[in-house]
Enzyme design. Structure first.
Site, PDB file in Angstrom:
ATOM      1  N   PRO A  59       1.062  -1.267  -0.071  1.00  0.00           N
ATOM      2  CA  PRO A  59       0.028  -0.055   0.118  1.00  0.00           C
ATOM      3  C   PRO A  59       0.698   1.380  -0.011  1.00  0.00           C
ATOM      4  CG  PRO A  59      -0.081  -1.097   2.133  1.00  0.00           C
ATOM      5  CD  PRO A  59       0.765  -1.995   1.249  1.00  0.00           C
ATOM      6  N   GLU A  60       0.384   1.996  -0.767  1.00  0.00           N
ATOM      7  CA  GLU A  60       1.328   3.560  -0.713  1.00  0.00           C
ATOM      8  C   GLU A  60       0.222   4.544  -0.267  1.00  0.00           C
ATOM      9  OE1 GLU A  60       3.560   4.696  -4.053  1.00  0.00           O
ATOM     10  OE2 GLU A  60       4.208   2.795  -4.884  1.00  0.00           O
ATOM     11  N   HIS A  86      -3.944 -15.273  10.437  1.00  0.00           N
ATOM     12  CA  HIS A  86      -3.058 -14.090  10.399  1.00  0.00           C
ATOM     13  C   HIS A  86      -3.837 -12.891  11.175  1.00  0.00           C
ATOM     14  CE1 HIS A  86      -0.346 -16.392   8.034  1.00  0.00           C
ATOM     15  NE2 HIS A  86      -1.223 -16.779   7.163  1.00  0.00           N
TER      16      HIS A  86
END
Ligand SMILES: [Zn+2]
Length: 293
Positions: free
Chosen positions: A2-3, A109
């Site tokens: 992700p940016e 997770h």
């Protein structure tokens, strides 16, 4: 990975479930993510009210009101490569705002669980565990080890052509590499640097010094703001589009003009060039040699 726009989209998705809300109980299912979680992490967060969420670069910041003997603190959250949040409504149904990469794994997770006082459950899962969380005092936040030294926020008031000019002047490093340097501008990653350089017609191979003049820095600063703003808007519309389906929301549904388009025709009107891929600082750069000079 992700940016900035994806992180901002996650922040906006989390805000309705977290802002002004009390964390009734925090559960940590392991002692560490990328780094060890803070001492007594669950105990220190349980019972605390989140006043608001903000973002700095690719960090989501949950601002905590004083409580439990502690002053105002900030929960710093970084999504790493694969971090995702799922919001489950008070009735157990998935609420809009599940952020995921389409990875399998189920609950194995799920590392951090926020049970909010209103019954909402927010789950942080991260199968690769490059993400992390930390808890720091609100006072001196900008000087904490994660945020210290970060350059200006590209969508903030401190970022401009002039700030780029100062940082690029005399630098022989390629402009692509200079833009990835978080000290020059915070939160830009490989994808949006490629997109901004393409949009501004600047070759990624140019030295930063040759981009330091007013014409190119103006174009570049405007392109950086535009590509980020458009991606955030696309993320916001994705949030709305998915609000009434099963609540699943991916990061990577944007399409890019040049990133990952090696061999394709450049989409700039009248260009006629072909997108090329080169490697700079061990990262792929996508650009059009015809219109990026
Ligand atoms: Zn082109």
């Amino acid at each position: 990975m992700p940016e900035l726009p994806e992180v901002e989209t996650v922040r906006r998705g989390l805000a309705p479930a977290m802002e002004g809300r009390i964390i009734a109980r925090l559960t940590q299912k392991r002692p560490d993510l990328r780094f060890p979680l803070p001492e007594r992490f669950a105990a220190r967060l349980s019972g605390r009210r989140i006043s608001h969420l903000s973002r700095r670069a690719k960090y989501i910041l949950a601002h905590l009101e004083p409580g439990g003997g502690a002053g105002a603190e900030v929960l710093i959250m970084h999504l790493g490569m694969s971090g995702r949040f799922t919001i489950h409504g008070a009735d157990g149904a998935r609420a809009p705002g599940l952020f995921h990469h389409g990875m399998p794994g189920g609950e194995t997770h799920d590392h951090i669980v926020f049970d909010m006082e209103d019954g909402t459950r927010i789950v942080y899962a991260d199968h690769r565990r490059f993400g992390f969380m930390d808890l720091v005092p609100e006072a001196g936040l900008e000087d904490c080890r994660h945020l210290a030294g970060l350059g200006p926020e590209p969508l903030g008031n401190e970022f401009s052509a002039a700030t780029l000019a100062v940082r690029f002047k005399g630098r022989r490093t390629p402009v692509k590499t200079a833009l990835l340097d978080q000290r020059n501008v915070a939160g830009l990653g490989n994808i949006y640097v490629c997109e901004a350089l393409w949009r501004s017609g600047i070759s990624p191979k140019r030295s930063a010094a040759t981009v330091a003049g007013p014409a190119r820095t103006e174009r570049l600063a405007a392109s950086i703001r535009d590509v980020l703003t458009e991606a955030i808007a696309a993320g916001g519309s994705t949030l709305r589009d998915y609000a009434h389906t099963d609540g699943e929301l991916g990061y990577f549904q944007h399409s890019f003009a040049v990133y990952d388009r090696e061999g394709e025709a450049c989409s700039k009107p009248g260009c006629g060039g072909t997108v090329r891929r080169i490697v700079q600082s061990a990262r792929s750069t996508f650009y059009c040699p015809s219109c990026q000079r």
